[in-house]
Design a protein around this motif. Structure first.
Motif, PDB file in Angstrom:
ATOM      1  N   VAL A  96       0.853  -1.179   0.000  1.00 14.53           N
ATOM      2  CA  VAL A  96       0.000   0.000   0.000  1.00 14.53           C
ATOM      3  C   VAL A  96       0.896   1.238   0.000  1.00 14.53           C
ATOM      4  CG1 VAL A  96      -1.808   1.247   1.240  1.00 14.53           C
ATOM      5  CG2 VAL A  96      -1.772  -1.257   1.266  1.00 14.53           C
ATOM      6  N   ARG A  98       0.868   5.404   0.283  1.00 15.52           N
ATOM      7  CA  ARG A  98       0.061   6.547   0.732  1.00 15.52           C
ATOM      8  C   ARG A  98       0.908   7.817   0.758  1.00 15.52           C
ATOM      9  NH1 ARG A  98      -4.448   4.423   4.069  1.00 15.52           N
ATOM     10  NH2 ARG A  98      -4.024   2.229   4.358  1.00 15.52           N
ATOM     11  N   LYS A  99       0.309   8.878   0.242  1.00 14.24           N
ATOM     12  CA  LYS A  99       0.957  10.200   0.294  1.00 14.24           C
ATOM     13  C   LYS A  99      -0.158  11.234   0.192  1.00 14.24           C
ATOM     14  CE  LYS A  99       4.366  13.292  -0.626  1.00 14.24           C
ATOM     15  NZ  LYS A  99       5.473  13.622   0.202  1.00 14.24           N
ATOM     16  N   LEU A 104      -4.599   6.694  -3.014  1.00 11.06           N
ATOM     17  CA  LEU A 104      -4.035   5.478  -2.453  1.00 11.06           C
ATOM     18  C   LEU A 104      -3.799   4.477  -3.588  1.00 11.06           C
ATOM     19  CD1 LEU A 104      -4.168   3.807   0.621  1.00 11.06           C
ATOM     20  CD2 LEU A 104      -5.634   2.547  -0.928  1.00 11.06           C
ATOM     21  N   LYS A 106      -2.355   0.336  -4.500  1.00  5.98           N
ATOM     22  CA  LYS A 106      -1.952  -0.988  -4.007  1.00  5.98           C
ATOM     23  C   LYS A 106      -1.335  -1.785  -5.145  1.00  5.98           C
ATOM     24  CE  LYS A 106      -5.300  -1.590  -0.292  1.00  5.98           C
ATOM     25  NZ  LYS A 106      -6.229  -2.531   0.335  1.00  5.98           N
ATOM     26  N   ASN A 127      -4.905  13.421  -6.243  1.00  3.21           N
ATOM     27  CA  ASN A 127      -6.340  13.377  -5.894  1.00  3.21           C
ATOM     28  C   ASN A 127      -7.091  14.377  -6.716  1.00  3.21           C
ATOM     29  OD1 ASN A 127      -6.242  11.368  -4.017  1.00  3.21           O
ATOM     30  ND2 ASN A 127      -5.953  12.760  -2.298  1.00  3.21           N
TER      31      ASN A 127
END
Length: 127
Positions: A96, A98-99, A104, A106, A127
């Motif tokens: 995973v 994440r930042k 997100l 995977k 995003n």
């Protein structure tokens, strides 16, 4: 604090420290942890949509076969060049990524003894 209470306190701290340093992810008495030679190193690079490396991305492997959550080790973050390295026991993992500011992501990885783990190239989308 008298000497007896201090000794008990010190021994408790020492015991906890030894459990943590030994990898207390198997306290149930099941099969012992794999030997160091049975661990596989997964490496990779995290980039943005333009191919530029992204630093400080949190990388966490979650065992796909075990829904208990991520491997209880210190978090790994990508370096200034977007690179990371994480050594895991054999198994299947969902790595995973994440930042803040990015979606997100995977990646499924199979860590098989005797077989080199793939070098991942992960592209994070904003995003």
């Amino acid at each position: 604090m008298n000497l007896t209470r201090f000794s008990s306190f010190f021994l408790s701290l020492l015991s906890i420290s030894m459990l943590v340093s030994a990898g207390c992810n198997n306290l149930s008495g099941d099969a012992p942890n794999p030997q160091p030679g049975q661990r596989i190193t997964v490496t990779g690079t995290v980039v943005d949509t333009d191919g530029h490396p992204i630093a400080q991305v949190l990388v966490m492997p979650e065992p796909a076969d075990d829904k208990s959550g991520p491997i209880p080790e210190i978090a790994v973050y990508t370096d200034a060049e977007g690179r990371f390295s994480w050594t895991v026991p054999p198994g299947t993992y969902d790595f995973v990524f994440r930042k803040p500011g990015y979606a997100l992501h995977k990646e499924r990885v199979q860590a098989i003894p005797g077989k080199q783990a793939p070098h991942l190239r992960v592209q994070l989308k904003p995003n």
